[in-house]
Design a protein around this motif. Structure first.
Motif, PDB file in Angstrom:
ATOM      1  N   ASP A 199       0.824  -1.210   0.000  1.00  0.00           N
ATOM      2  CA  ASP A 199       0.000   0.000   0.000  1.00  0.00           C
ATOM      3  C   ASP A 199       0.856   1.257   0.000  1.00  0.00           C
ATOM      4  O   ASP A 199       0.598   2.205  -0.755  1.00  0.00           O
ATOM      5  CB  ASP A 199      -0.932  -0.003   1.219  1.00  0.00           C
ATOM      6  CG  ASP A 199      -1.916  -1.159   1.190  1.00  0.00           C
ATOM      7  OD1 ASP A 199      -2.270  -1.598   0.075  1.00  0.00           O
ATOM      8  OD2 ASP A 199      -2.332  -1.625   2.264  1.00  0.00           O
ATOM      9  N   THR A 200       1.890   1.272   0.846  1.00  0.00           N
ATOM     10  CA  THR A 200       2.807   2.418   0.866  1.00  0.00           C
ATOM     11  C   THR A 200       3.570   2.526  -0.442  1.00  0.00           C
ATOM     12  O   THR A 200       3.804   3.633  -0.945  1.00  0.00           O
ATOM     13  CB  THR A 200       3.783   2.273   2.037  1.00  0.00           C
ATOM     14  OG1 THR A 200       3.057   2.072   3.250  1.00  0.00           O
ATOM     15  CG2 THR A 200       4.655   3.510   2.173  1.00  0.00           C
ATOM     16  N   LEU A 201       3.940   1.384  -1.004  1.00  0.00           N
ATOM     17  CA  LEU A 201       4.667   1.387  -2.268  1.00  0.00           C
ATOM     18  C   LEU A 201       3.840   2.033  -3.367  1.00  0.00           C
ATOM     19  O   LEU A 201       4.346   2.885  -4.126  1.00  0.00           O
ATOM     20  CB  LEU A 201       5.038  -0.053  -2.639  1.00  0.00           C
ATOM     21  CG  LEU A 201       5.659  -0.262  -4.023  1.00  0.00           C
ATOM     22  CD1 LEU A 201       6.985   0.473  -4.138  1.00  0.00           C
ATOM     23  CD2 LEU A 201       5.843  -1.750  -4.299  1.00  0.00           C
ATOM     24  N   LYS A 202       2.583   1.654  -3.492  1.00  0.00           N
ATOM     25  CA  LYS A 202       1.742   2.231  -4.537  1.00  0.00           C
ATOM     26  C   LYS A 202       1.494   3.722  -4.295  1.00  0.00           C
ATOM     27  O   LYS A 202       1.431   4.510  -5.256  1.00  0.00           O
ATOM     28  CB  LYS A 202       0.417   1.475  -4.613  1.00  0.00           C
ATOM     29  CG  LYS A 202       0.551   0.073  -5.189  1.00  0.00           C
ATOM     30  CD  LYS A 202      -0.815  -0.581  -5.355  1.00  0.00           C
ATOM     31  CE  LYS A 202      -0.677  -1.957  -5.997  1.00  0.00           C
ATOM     32  NZ  LYS A 202      -1.986  -2.628  -6.195  1.00  0.00           N
ATOM     33  N   GLU A 203       1.376   4.104  -3.040  1.00  0.00           N
ATOM     34  CA  GLU A 203       1.181   5.528  -2.739  1.00  0.00           C
ATOM     35  C   GLU A 203       2.411   6.343  -3.117  1.00  0.00           C
ATOM     36  O   GLU A 203       2.293   7.413  -3.743  1.00  0.00           O
ATOM     37  CB  GLU A 203       0.867   5.690  -1.253  1.00  0.00           C
ATOM     38  CG  GLU A 203       0.639   7.134  -0.836  1.00  0.00           C
ATOM     39  CD  GLU A 203       0.347   7.263   0.643  1.00  0.00           C
ATOM     40  OE1 GLU A 203       0.270   8.409   1.136  1.00  0.00           O
ATOM     41  OE2 GLU A 203       0.223   6.219   1.322  1.00  0.00           O
ATOM     42  N   ARG A 204       3.598   5.838  -2.763  1.00  0.00           N
ATOM     43  CA  ARG A 204       4.823   6.566  -3.103  1.00  0.00           C
ATOM     44  C   ARG A 204       5.069   6.559  -4.612  1.00  0.00           C
ATOM     45  O   ARG A 204       5.542   7.550  -5.192  1.00  0.00           O
ATOM     46  CB  ARG A 204       6.011   5.926  -2.380  1.00  0.00           C
ATOM     47  CG  ARG A 204       5.938   5.999  -0.855  1.00  0.00           C
ATOM     48  CD  ARG A 204       6.121   7.423  -0.359  1.00  0.00           C
ATOM     49  NE  ARG A 204       7.394   7.975  -0.732  1.00  0.00           N
ATOM     50  CZ  ARG A 204       8.510   7.838   0.001  1.00  0.00           C
ATOM     51  NH1 ARG A 204       8.460   7.162   1.151  1.00  0.00           N
ATOM     52  NH2 ARG A 204       9.636   8.377  -0.388  1.00  0.00           N
ATOM     53  N   LEU A 205       4.734   5.452  -5.263  1.00  0.00           N
ATOM     54  CA  LEU A 205       4.875   5.386  -6.711  1.00  0.00           C
ATOM     55  C   LEU A 205       3.932   6.376  -7.389  1.00  0.00           C
ATOM     56  O   LEU A 205       4.300   7.030  -8.384  1.00  0.00           O
ATOM     57  CB  LEU A 205       4.604   3.962  -7.194  1.00  0.00           C
ATOM     58  CG  LEU A 205       4.627   3.740  -8.713  1.00  0.00           C
ATOM     59  CD1 LEU A 205       5.977   4.117  -9.306  1.00  0.00           C
ATOM     60  CD2 LEU A 205       4.276   2.290  -9.045  1.00  0.00           C
ATOM     61  N   HIS A 206       2.719   6.490  -6.862  1.00  0.00           N
ATOM     62  CA  HIS A 206       1.768   7.458  -7.417  1.00  0.00           C
ATOM     63  C   HIS A 206       2.298   8.881  -7.302  1.00  0.00           C
ATOM     64  O   HIS A 206       2.166   9.691  -8.234  1.00  0.00           O
ATOM     65  CB  HIS A 206       0.424   7.319  -6.709  1.00  0.00           C
ATOM     66  CG  HIS A 206      -0.663   8.119  -7.332  1.00  0.00           C
ATOM     67  ND1 HIS A 206      -1.679   8.701  -6.600  1.00  0.00           N
ATOM     68  CD2 HIS A 206      -0.893   8.466  -8.634  1.00  0.00           C
ATOM     69  CE1 HIS A 206      -2.480   9.364  -7.414  1.00  0.00           C
ATOM     70  NE2 HIS A 206      -2.031   9.235  -8.651  1.00  0.00           N
ATOM     71  N   ASN A 207       2.914   9.194  -6.147  1.00  0.00           N
ATOM     72  CA  ASN A 207       3.490  10.531  -5.968  1.00  0.00           C
ATOM     73  C   ASN A 207       4.607  10.795  -6.957  1.00  0.00           C
ATOM     74  O   ASN A 207       4.694  11.881  -7.556  1.00  0.00           O
ATOM     75  CB  ASN A 207       3.993  10.682  -4.535  1.00  0.00           C
ATOM     76  CG  ASN A 207       2.869  10.647  -3.513  1.00  0.00           C
ATOM     77  OD1 ASN A 207       1.714  10.920  -3.851  1.00  0.00           O
ATOM     78  ND2 ASN A 207       3.200  10.311  -2.285  1.00  0.00           N
ATOM     79  N   GLU A 208       5.471   9.805  -7.144  1.00  0.00           N
ATOM     80  CA  GLU A 208       6.569   9.968  -8.102  1.00  0.00           C
ATOM     81  C   GLU A 208       6.056  10.047  -9.533  1.00  0.00           C
ATOM     82  O   GLU A 208       6.616  10.769 -10.365  1.00  0.00           O
ATOM     83  CB  GLU A 208       7.565   8.810  -7.963  1.00  0.00           C
ATOM     84  CG  GLU A 208       8.340   8.792  -6.658  1.00  0.00           C
ATOM     85  CD  GLU A 208       9.235  10.019  -6.502  1.00  0.00           C
ATOM     86  OE1 GLU A 208       9.622  10.608  -7.537  1.00  0.00           O
ATOM     87  OE2 GLU A 208       9.543  10.374  -5.352  1.00  0.00           O
ATOM     88  N   TYR A 209       4.983   9.306  -9.804  1.00  0.00           N
ATOM     89  CA  TYR A 209       4.392   9.347 -11.151  1.00  0.00           C
ATOM     90  C   TYR A 209       3.833  10.743 -11.440  1.00  0.00           C
ATOM     91  O   TYR A 209       4.047  11.298 -12.526  1.00  0.00           O
ATOM     92  CB  TYR A 209       3.290   8.290 -11.241  1.00  0.00           C
ATOM     93  CG  TYR A 209       2.679   8.137 -12.611  1.00  0.00           C
ATOM     94  CD1 TYR A 209       3.235   7.271 -13.544  1.00  0.00           C
ATOM     95  CD2 TYR A 209       1.545   8.861 -12.984  1.00  0.00           C
ATOM     96  CE1 TYR A 209       2.672   7.122 -14.808  1.00  0.00           C
ATOM     97  CE2 TYR A 209       0.990   8.726 -14.238  1.00  0.00           C
ATOM     98  CZ  TYR A 209       1.557   7.852 -15.143  1.00  0.00           C
ATOM     99  OH  TYR A 209       1.000   7.719 -16.395  1.00  0.00           O
ATOM    100  N   GLN A 210       3.115  11.324 -10.481  1.00  0.00           N
ATOM    101  CA  GLN A 210       2.579  12.670 -10.664  1.00  0.00           C
ATOM    102  C   GLN A 210       3.694  13.711 -10.739  1.00  0.00           C
ATOM    103  O   GLN A 210       3.615  14.655 -11.533  1.00  0.00           O
ATOM    104  CB  GLN A 210       1.622  12.999  -9.508  1.00  0.00           C
ATOM    105  CG  GLN A 210       0.315  12.232  -9.550  1.00  0.00           C
ATOM    106  CD  GLN A 210      -0.594  12.605  -8.402  1.00  0.00           C
ATOM    107  OE1 GLN A 210      -0.143  12.922  -7.295  1.00  0.00           O
ATOM    108  NE2 GLN A 210      -1.905  12.560  -8.645  1.00  0.00           N
ATOM    109  N   ARG A 211       4.705  13.540  -9.941  1.00  0.00           N
ATOM    110  CA  ARG A 211       5.833  14.476  -9.966  1.00  0.00           C
ATOM    111  C   ARG A 211       6.532  14.438 -11.323  1.00  0.00           C
ATOM    112  O   ARG A 211       6.880  15.490 -11.890  1.00  0.00           O
ATOM    113  CB  ARG A 211       6.812  14.127  -8.849  1.00  0.00           C
ATOM    114  CG  ARG A 211       8.120  14.922  -8.871  1.00  0.00           C
ATOM    115  CD  ARG A 211       9.016  14.511  -7.727  1.00  0.00           C
ATOM    116  NE  ARG A 211      10.317  15.124  -7.843  1.00  0.00           N
ATOM    117  CZ  ARG A 211      11.330  14.626  -8.524  1.00  0.00           C
ATOM    118  NH1 ARG A 211      11.178  13.461  -9.175  1.00  0.00           N
ATOM    119  NH2 ARG A 211      12.496  15.250  -8.577  1.00  0.00           N
ATOM    120  N   ALA A 212       6.751  13.242 -11.865  1.00  0.00           N
ATOM    121  CA  ALA A 212       7.417  13.121 -13.168  1.00  0.00           C
ATOM    122  C   ALA A 212       6.562  13.727 -14.274  1.00  0.00           C
ATOM    123  O   ALA A 212       7.082  14.348 -15.211  1.00  0.00           O
ATOM    124  CB  ALA A 212       7.711  11.655 -13.461  1.00  0.00           C
TER     125      ALA A 212
END
Length: 310
Positions: free
Chosen positions: A173-186
Motif C-alpha cells: 500500500d505504501t509502495l503504490k502511494e509513493r509510486l503514485h506521488n513519483e508518477y505525478q511528480r514526473a
C-alpha cells in the motif's frame, strides 16, 4: 491453517508431547483392563506419530499435521466422555483451547459453535446445568480474545507501519502511494521515471524445503543488497510474495538498464547456505507519456507475472 504461525520448536514439542501422553494413556487403559476403550487411543497414538513425522518432512504443508493433531484431540475427548460418563467436564476445554491455537480465529469459533450440540448428546452431559452451559460459552469467548487482540494489533501495525513485515522494503500500500506521488511528480515536472520489477523464484521453494528462516534470509539478502546499491531517494517495495518494485525517480531507460545490470551482478554473487546462489529475475518497465497511473500499475503487475512464468 493458521494466520499466526507458532514457532517450529513449539510445534515439535506439542507433537512429541502428545505422542508420549497418548501412548501413556493407551498403556494405562491396557493395564486397567479397559480393552473396549483401548482401540481409539491406540489409533490416535499412531495418527499423532504420523503427524510428528510429517512435521519433520520439508515438503509438506504444516496444515496437515496440525489438522491431525486437532482431530485427534477431539476424538480422544469425545471417546473418553462417551465410554466414561463420569469423566470431569473440564476436559471439554482441551479441544476448545487446541482449536484456538491451531486454527484462525473465525475458523476456531465456527468449529466450536458447530460442535457445541455434539457435546450435549453425550451420556455424561445430558443432565448438565445451564450454569455449565453458560460457562462453556464463556470459555469459547475468552479463548477467542487473545487471537482477536493479536489480529487487531496486527491490523493496526500494518496500517501505521509503512514497511513490510518480513523485510526492509515498503509495504504494497505504501509502495503504490509513493509510486503514485513519483508518477505525478514526473508528469508535472517533465521528469523521467523508471521501475525495476524483481522476482525471487527461489522464495517459495526455500519456504517449503527449509522453512520460514530460509525465506527470511532470502528476503533480507535481497533488500540489503538492493538498498546498499541504490540512491537514498530510490524506493524498494514488496509488491507480492516474491515480487519487488524498485522505483527509480529521475532515471532514463538507459540508466535503469545500468542499474539492472549492476544489481544482477551483485545479487548473483550472494550465496546462502540453504539455497546457494541467489537467483533473481529483473525487468525494466517505464511509463508512457499518455498512460494513466492505473494502467501503468497493471503493466507492472503483468510484467511481474511474466517473470513468474518465465
Amino acid at each position: 491453517m493458521t494466520e499466526h504461525q507458532l514457532p517450529r520448536w513449539l510445534m515439535t514439542l506439542a507433537y512429541s508431547g502428545s505422542v508420549v501422553v497418548m501412548a501413556a494413556y493407551t498403556l494405562w487403559l491396557y493395564a486397567m483392563g479397559d480393552y473396549r476403550e483401548l482401540l481409539i487411543p491406540l489409533f490416535v497414538t499412531l495418527l499423532l506419530l504420523t503427524a510428528l513425522l510429517m512435521h519433520y518432512s520439508q515438503g509438506l504443508t504444516p496444515a496437515i499435521p496440525r489438522a491431525i493433531l486437532l482431530a485427534s484431540t477431539y476424538a480422544v475427548v469425545l471417546a473418553a466422555m462417551y465410554y466414561q460418563p463420569s469423566t470431569p467436564l473440564i476436559w471439554l476445554g482441551l479441544p476448545v483451547a487446541a482449536s484456538f491455537l491451531l486454527l484462525p480465529l473465525w475458523g476456531a469459533l465456527f468449529l466450536n459453535i458447530l460442535c457445541t450440540p455434539l457435546w450435549w448428546l453425550l451420556p455424561g452431559t445430558s443432565d448438565i446445568s445451564s450454569t455449565f452451559a453458560l460457562g462453556y460459552l464463556a470459555l469459547i469467548l475468552l479463548s477467542a480474545l487473545p487471537p482477536w487482540e493479536h489480529a487487531r494489533r496486527g491490523a493496526l501495525l500494518r496500517a501505521t507501519d509503512p514497511n513490510d513485515g518480513d523485510c526492509n522494503a515498503y509495504h504494497i500500500d505504501t509502495l503504490k502511494e509513493r509510486l503514485h506521488n513519483e508518477y505525478q511528480r514526473a508528469a508535472m515536472l517533465n521528469k523521467r521515471l523508471a521501475v525495476l520489477v524483481l522476482h525471487l523464484p527461489q522464495l517459495d521453494m526455500a519456504e517449503e524445503q527449509f522453512g520460514q528462516r530460509a525465506q527470511l534470509a532470502l528476503l533480507g539478502t535481497l533488500c540489503s543488497e538492493v538498498n546498499s546499491r541504490c540512491r537514498d531517494h530510490d524506493l524498494l517495495g514488496r509488491a507480492g510474495n516474491a515480487t519487488f518494485w524498485l522505483v527509480l525517480p529521475d532515471t532514463s531507460e538507459s540508466g535503469a538498464l545500468l542499474v539492472r545490470e549492476r544489481l544482477q551482478r551483485a545479487l548473483s554473487r550472494c550465496v546462502l547456505v540453504e539455497t546457494g546462489h541467489l537467483d533473481t529475475r529483473i525487468s525494466v518497465c517505464l511509463p508512457c507519456r499518455t498512460e494513466s497511473f492505473e494502467r501503468y500499475v497493471k503493466r507492472l503487475e503483468a510484467r511481474a507475472q511474466a517473470l513468474v512464468e518465465a
